[in-house]
Write a protein that holds these residues in place. Structure first.
Motif, mmCIF file in Angstrom:
data_model
loop_
_atom_site.group_PDB
_atom_site.id
_atom_site.type_symbol
_atom_site.label_atom_id
_atom_site.label_comp_id
_atom_site.label_asym_id
_atom_site.label_seq_id
_atom_site.Cartn_x
_atom_site.Cartn_y
_atom_site.Cartn_z
ATOM 1 N N THR A 255 -16.186 -0.956 2.529
ATOM 2 C CA THR A 255 -14.956 -1.508 3.115
ATOM 3 C C THR A 255 -14.374 -0.493 4.097
ATOM 4 O O THR A 255 -14.141 0.677 3.732
ATOM 5 N N ILE A 256 -14.141 -0.943 5.322
ATOM 6 C CA ILE A 256 -13.563 -0.095 6.362
ATOM 7 C C ILE A 256 -12.185 -0.651 6.713
ATOM 8 O O ILE A 256 -12.055 -1.808 7.122
ATOM 9 N N SER A 257 -11.182 0.174 6.540
ATOM 10 C CA SER A 257 -9.797 -0.252 6.799
ATOM 11 C C SER A 257 -9.248 0.458 8.032
ATOM 12 O O SER A 257 -9.380 1.685 8.158
ATOM 13 N N ARG A 258 -8.653 -0.327 8.921
ATOM 14 C CA ARG A 258 -7.967 0.206 10.090
ATOM 15 C C ARG A 258 -6.551 -0.371 10.119
ATOM 16 O O ARG A 258 -6.158 -1.152 9.245
ATOM 17 N N VAL A 259 -5.789 -0.021 11.155
ATOM 18 C CA VAL A 259 -4.383 -0.431 11.213
ATOM 19 C C VAL A 259 -4.242 -1.944 11.211
ATOM 20 O O VAL A 259 -3.414 -2.527 10.504
ATOM 21 N N HIS A 260 -5.076 -2.633 12.018
ATOM 22 C CA HIS A 260 -4.898 -4.066 12.208
ATOM 23 C C HIS A 260 -5.834 -4.924 11.373
ATOM 24 O O HIS A 260 -5.655 -6.151 11.323
ATOM 25 N N SER A 261 -6.835 -4.357 10.734
ATOM 26 C CA SER A 261 -7.771 -5.196 9.981
ATOM 27 C C SER A 261 -8.560 -4.378 8.963
ATOM 28 O O SER A 261 -8.604 -3.153 9.033
ATOM 29 N N THR A 262 -9.159 -5.113 8.045
ATOM 30 C CA THR A 262 -10.047 -4.533 7.033
ATOM 31 C C THR A 262 -11.336 -5.349 7.021
ATOM 32 O O THR A 262 -11.292 -6.580 6.926
ATOM 33 N N VAL A 263 -12.462 -4.648 7.106
ATOM 34 C CA VAL A 263 -13.760 -5.324 7.166
ATOM 35 C C VAL A 263 -14.640 -4.809 6.030
ATOM 36 O O VAL A 263 -14.687 -3.616 5.757
ATOM 37 N N THR A 264 -15.331 -5.747 5.370
ATOM 38 C CA THR A 264 -16.248 -5.387 4.286
ATOM 39 C C THR A 264 -17.672 -5.754 4.691
ATOM 40 O O THR A 264 -17.941 -6.889 5.103
#
Length: 475
Positions: free
Chosen positions: A22-31
């Motif tokens: 899981t990669i989390s950034r300011v505007h979104s999270t992607v798995t």
């Protein structure tokens, strides 16, 4: 693996557990899916020579500790197999299956798993409910008891069960076998643990001291016998008893017979004493070290499960000597058979039922099928009855044979069998293996009574009880 920072390595915890990243950034999270096989290797220390038989380790204790502790406990818990690898002798022929043979065995194991779970699922993702149908309650109790003593997490216990299930599948077994469970547990052992605070090693703590070069040389590599025959002595840790009753001796003999068949070893002679074992063995289809390791792991698992103990059962690695001539083969055979008589435990060698002597005399004995007497007896005569008669005369002849062990002065004391009987009377309902776990206030008066018993030395009592001799001295 040890060259990465601890923070970087700990980032593997999520993908190893959930097979996702899981990669989390300011505007979104992607798995993302992250199903992979994780293989890693590392040196035992920064210089790479900790525990080596040929090189000295130049690292300080602080350097080794810092290097090892980069691998956290949670990361280790997520690994299925942990092994310490020894240097390979490149010019030594090895017996191994071809890639095609291994591939077919894996494909067959996969098919068994697909049929068992009703879908394309492997043991690596099997739940406890799915595994429980393949393992007995006795096996679960043994695993749980050892796990409690060793402090193994639930995750590690599941890893062991899944690995044991896979080993059984590779052998086309319907249920998890005792051998598979033993092997699975042995595949999670490493020579020097990765998360300790004090550095132990196979050659002693002196390998990291400033005096190691002058006072403490690494142990010698085991010498190879030209005949592939070895006299082996295996002692209990701190010379403590490794057999507490006949059931223990029967279990060891059965284990020896099992690996006699599996490893194709030739057994010329054996004797099981209370705290040590004598074997006269010819190496089979694998190195004698590997065969003895398998025997030791198998018996130690049984012993620790039966007596709810932890830690090493055997003292360091076994001791061995080369047997390269027929004359010395006969000397070692007689030395082994006369061990119980010289210890004062019996009057005649054949009276000790836990040796191979009766098999040579043609008398009924346990595990006689694994005993190879033909070669030794033919050194006396081609006729069986004549050979047995001459062998018995030789075997019982008074001698001063000293094989492998240093001479010891025999003192007129109670033998271990009688001493153990006297100690058990003092203990009452408490079994001998339980003494080491008793509270100090309960243990102290018992040790004081044992210490005053005539005919039992303090070191002998400590060995039988499996405790430090200092506890007896101070009692």
């Amino acid at each position: 693996m040890g060259e990465f920072s601890k923070k970087t390595l700990d980032m593997l915890r999520q993908p190893l557990e959930n097979e996702k990243v899981t990669i989390s950034r300011v505007h979104s999270t992607v798995t993302y899916p992250a199903k992979f096989i994780f293989l890693a290797a590392m040196n035992p220390c920064p210089c790479g020579y900790l525990g080596s038989d040929r090189h000295y380790c130049t690292c300080t204790e602080k350097q080794i500790k810092s290097y090892k502790t980069r691998i956290s406990g949670p990361i280790l818990d997520r690994m299925d197999i942990l092994l310490t690898l020894n240097p390979v002798i490149l010019n030594k022929p090895t017996l191994s299956d071809t890639s095609d043979t291994v591939r077919k065995r894996i494909e067959q194991a996969r098919e068994l798993q697909y049929l068992r779970y009703g879908k394309e699922q492997c043991n690596g993702s099997a739940s406890m409910e799915e595994l429980s149908t393949s393992i007995s309650s006795t096996q679960l109790d043994t695993l749980q008891a050892i796990s409690i003593k060793l402090g193994l997490s639930n995750r590690v216990q599941m890893k062991i069960l899944r690995l044991a299930r896979t080993i059984s599948d590779l052998a086309a077994e319907k249920n998890i076998t005792d051998e598979a469970l033993e092997e699975a547990m042995s595949l999670r052992k490493i020579t020097t643990h990765l998360t300790f605070t004090k550095i132990p090693s196979m050659i002693g703590e002196s390998c990291i001291s400033n005096k190691r070069i002058t006072n403490n040389m690494p142990r010698k590599a085991r010498e190879k016998s030209k005949s592939n025959i070895y006299h082996i002595i295996w002692r209990g840790a701190n010379k403590q008893d490794i057999f507490h009753d006949d059931e223990d001796r029967i279990k060891f003999q059965d284990t020896l017979e099992k690996y006699h068949t599996k490893a194709n070893i030739t057994i010329y002679c054996w004797c099981l004493m209370s705290n040590h074992i004598h074997l006269l063995i010819k190496e089979g289809k694998e190195d004698i070290f590997l065969t003895m390791k398998r025997i030791g792991v198998s018996y130690a698992l049984y012993f620790n499960g039966k007596y709810y103990t932890i830690g090493h059962l055997f003292q360091d690695r076994f001791r061995s000597e080369k047997v390269e001539t027929d004359s010395y083969l006969l000397t070692v055979t007689r030395y082994i058979h006369q061990n119980p008589t010289k210890a004062g435990m019996v009057q005649k060698p054949e009276e000790w039922q836990w040796s191979s002597c009766r098999g040579y005399y043609g008398q009924a004995s346990r595990n006689r099928k694994m005993l190879h007497t033909r070669y030794v007896l033919k050194l006396f005569s081609n006729g069986l009855q004549t050979a047995r008669k001459r062998f018995k005369e030789y075997n019982e002849k008074t001698n001063n044979d000293q094989c492998l062990e240093e001479p010891t002065q025999i003192k007129r004391r109670l033998n271990d069998h009688d001493a153990k009987t006297a100690i058990q009377k003092i203990l009452g309902d408490i079994s001998i293996p339980q003494v080491k776990s008793l509270p100090r206030e309960t243990r102290l008066p018992l040790l004081q009574k044992i210490k005053k018993t005539k005919g039992i030395s303090q070191r002998q009592a400590a060995r039988i009880l499996g405790i430090s001799a200092n506890l007896i001295f101070k009692a």
